[in-house]
Design a protein around this motif. Structure first.
Motif, PDB file in Angstrom:
ATOM      1  N   THR A  15       0.438  -1.356  -0.345  1.00  0.00           N
ATOM      2  CA  THR A  15      -0.304  -0.030   0.244  1.00  0.00           C
ATOM      3  C   THR A  15       0.769   1.626  -0.083  1.00  0.00           C
ATOM      4  O   THR A  15       1.562   1.621   1.016  1.00  0.00           O
ATOM      5  N   ALA A  16       0.634   2.107  -0.975  1.00  0.00           N
ATOM      6  CA  ALA A  16       1.378   3.298  -1.137  1.00  0.00           C
ATOM      7  C   ALA A  16       1.343   4.767  -0.620  1.00  0.00           C
ATOM      8  O   ALA A  16      -0.366   4.120  -0.352  1.00  0.00           O
ATOM      9  N   LEU A  17       1.249   5.129   0.810  1.00  0.00           N
ATOM     10  CA  LEU A  17       0.778   6.381   1.337  1.00  0.00           C
ATOM     11  C   LEU A  17       1.367   7.737   1.059  1.00  0.00           C
ATOM     12  O   LEU A  17       2.633   7.834   1.092  1.00  0.00           O
ATOM     13  N   TYR A  18       0.609   8.335   0.380  1.00  0.00           N
ATOM     14  CA  TYR A  18       1.415   9.768   0.178  1.00  0.00           C
ATOM     15  C   TYR A  18       0.835  10.619   1.286  1.00  0.00           C
ATOM     16  O   TYR A  18       0.424  10.962   2.195  1.00  0.00           O
ATOM     17  N   ASP A  19       2.462  11.074   1.796  1.00  0.00           N
ATOM     18  CA  ASP A  19       2.848  11.793   2.486  1.00  0.00           C
ATOM     19  C   ASP A  19       2.501  13.024   2.116  1.00  0.00           C
ATOM     20  O   ASP A  19       1.642  14.647   3.499  1.00  0.00           O
ATOM     21  N   GLY A  20       1.881  13.850   0.690  1.00  0.00           N
ATOM     22  CA  GLY A  20       1.711  14.868   0.802  1.00  0.00           C
ATOM     23  C   GLY A  20       3.042  15.495  -0.315  1.00  0.00           C
ATOM     24  O   GLY A  20       3.394  15.248  -0.968  1.00  0.00           O
ATOM     25  N   TYR A  21       3.290  17.449   0.003  1.00  0.00           N
ATOM     26  CA  TYR A  21       3.962  17.740  -1.584  1.00  0.00           C
ATOM     27  C   TYR A  21       5.149  18.606  -0.958  1.00  0.00           C
ATOM     28  O   TYR A  21       4.950  19.648   0.323  1.00  0.00           O
ATOM     29  N   ILE A  22       5.968  19.162  -1.555  1.00  0.00           N
ATOM     30  CA  ILE A  22       6.857  19.804  -1.449  1.00  0.00           C
ATOM     31  C   ILE A  22       6.833  20.676  -2.514  1.00  0.00           C
ATOM     32  O   ILE A  22       7.719  19.860  -3.302  1.00  0.00           O
ATOM     33  N   ASP A  23       7.497  22.426  -2.930  1.00  0.00           N
ATOM     34  CA  ASP A  23       7.999  22.914  -4.293  1.00  0.00           C
ATOM     35  C   ASP A  23       9.389  22.633  -4.017  1.00  0.00           C
ATOM     36  O   ASP A  23       9.652  23.247  -3.128  1.00  0.00           O
ATOM     37  N   LEU A  24      10.177  22.445  -4.973  1.00  0.00           N
ATOM     38  CA  LEU A  24      11.594  21.990  -4.813  1.00  0.00           C
ATOM     39  C   LEU A  24      12.601  22.956  -5.907  1.00  0.00           C
ATOM     40  O   LEU A  24      11.794  22.907  -7.113  1.00  0.00           O
TER      41      LEU A  24
END
Length: 333
Positions: free
Chosen positions: A57-66
């Protein structure tokens, strides 16, 4: 007479249909009708697939802009061209996912990396809620394996109030990684701008260490059936990947081997400013790309577009990313 009745009925039906259509066309939509509110929430961030007898199960934690400027080893023009080729908007930083992976082996429930919790702002920190949405509980996780101790992989060990988020789990950390990030001596010698990283990592594991649930392991350790440790340092001193195998299928959870899918598959020589040893990070990436392409491995990446699972294929002298296709869990393949 019957024929005439039939035609009459058809005529009445036609008149009714076209009459209503014409009437509808003449009646304007009410100018005072309230607009329908847009729904801004996304679906829960989890994706499930079978790997032999294992469930992933892949779990998304969110994002960050790089910022593109973090990438080194190619010209700004080449990097921008590769971004544009993949339709990646980098004008305000590249939206970069943070992913974790939950593995049900049938005997163990393993969590590989934990996300950032609140260490890097409000766009991250939802692994725990997505794990629950996926049908599991935090109490069911018996083991957490960290690819490395950067805060976007380890801060999710804690709840919002600083307690252990996984009350029944033992946390496994590569020995070389612990020797570096959990050392007060090393932290004291680090540039002041980086000391916060050490502090966050140390705080993340503190409750587990206090309860003797933090285990440091060597590269040749055999931790669980069906799981092999793949040393892959360079990004950090003890960075490690995990190869999961069940029946005739294998998945390499490779942590931070790739930060920019648009650039680094086409140009594996491109490194990122966060790499602690650029030469080692580059050598590790090239080796794992070659291994994954040759052996047709499933791959899961912490910073690949969610769910971060796919294959690596060769493309001339470079490589390309082939993402997984959404679908049901099937037993016939």
């Amino acid at each position: 007479m019957a024929l005439s009745l039939s035609y009459a009925r058809q005529a009445l039906c036609a008149a009714a249909v076209f009459g209503c259509t014409a009437l509808t066309a003449m009646v304007p939509l009410s100018a005072s009708a309230a607009p329908v509110a847009k729904q801004q929430t996304q679906v829960p961030g989890y994706y499930r697939m079978a790997l032999g007898d294992f469930e992933v199960t892949a779990l998304y934690d969110g994002y960050i802009d790089l910022d593109n400027k973090l990438l080194k080893g190619a010209s700004a023009e080449d990097i921008q061209a590769l971004m544009a080729k993949m339709f990646v908007d980098s004008s305000n930083g590249v939206q970069t996912a943070v992913n974790a992976y939950l593995i049900n082996t049938g005997s163990n429930l393993l969590l590989i990396d934990t996300g950032a919790a609140q260490c890097f702002g409000p766009t991250l920190g939802v692994v725990q809620s997505n794990l629950k949405a996926s049908g599991y509980s935090l109490e069911q996780v018996d083991s957490v394996l960290l690819t490395h101790l950067h805060p976007d992989h380890s801060c999710g060990l804690l709840t919002a109030d600083g307690k252990a988020a996984y009350p029944n789990a033992t946390v496994y950390v590569p020995q070389a990684e612990a020797d570096y990030w959990l050392s007060d001596e090393v932290a004291g010698q680090a540039p002041e701008a980086r000391r916060g990283m050490f502090s966050m990592s140390q705080q993340a594991v503190a409750p587990y260490e206090a309860q003797q649930r933090l285990k440091r392991y060597s590269p040749d350790s055999h931790l669980f059936a069906g799981l092999s440790v793949v040393p892959s340092n360079g990004h950090t001193p003890g960075h490690s990947s995990y190869l999961l195998s069940s029946k005739d299928q294998s998945l390499l959870v490779w942590g931070d081997i790739v930060h920019s899918h648009a650039v680094q598959f086409a140009k594996p020589e491109v490194v990122i400013e966060f790499d602690s040893d650029n030469a080692k990070a580059l050598a590790t990436r090239k080796k794992l790309f070659a291994d994954a392409a040759r052996d047709k491995l499933w791959v899961a990446g912490a910073h690949m577009p969610f769910p971060g699972i796919g294959h690596v294929r060769t493309e001339g002298s470079a490589y390309a990313w082939v993402p997984v296709e959404f679908g049901p869990i099937r037993s016939d393949r």
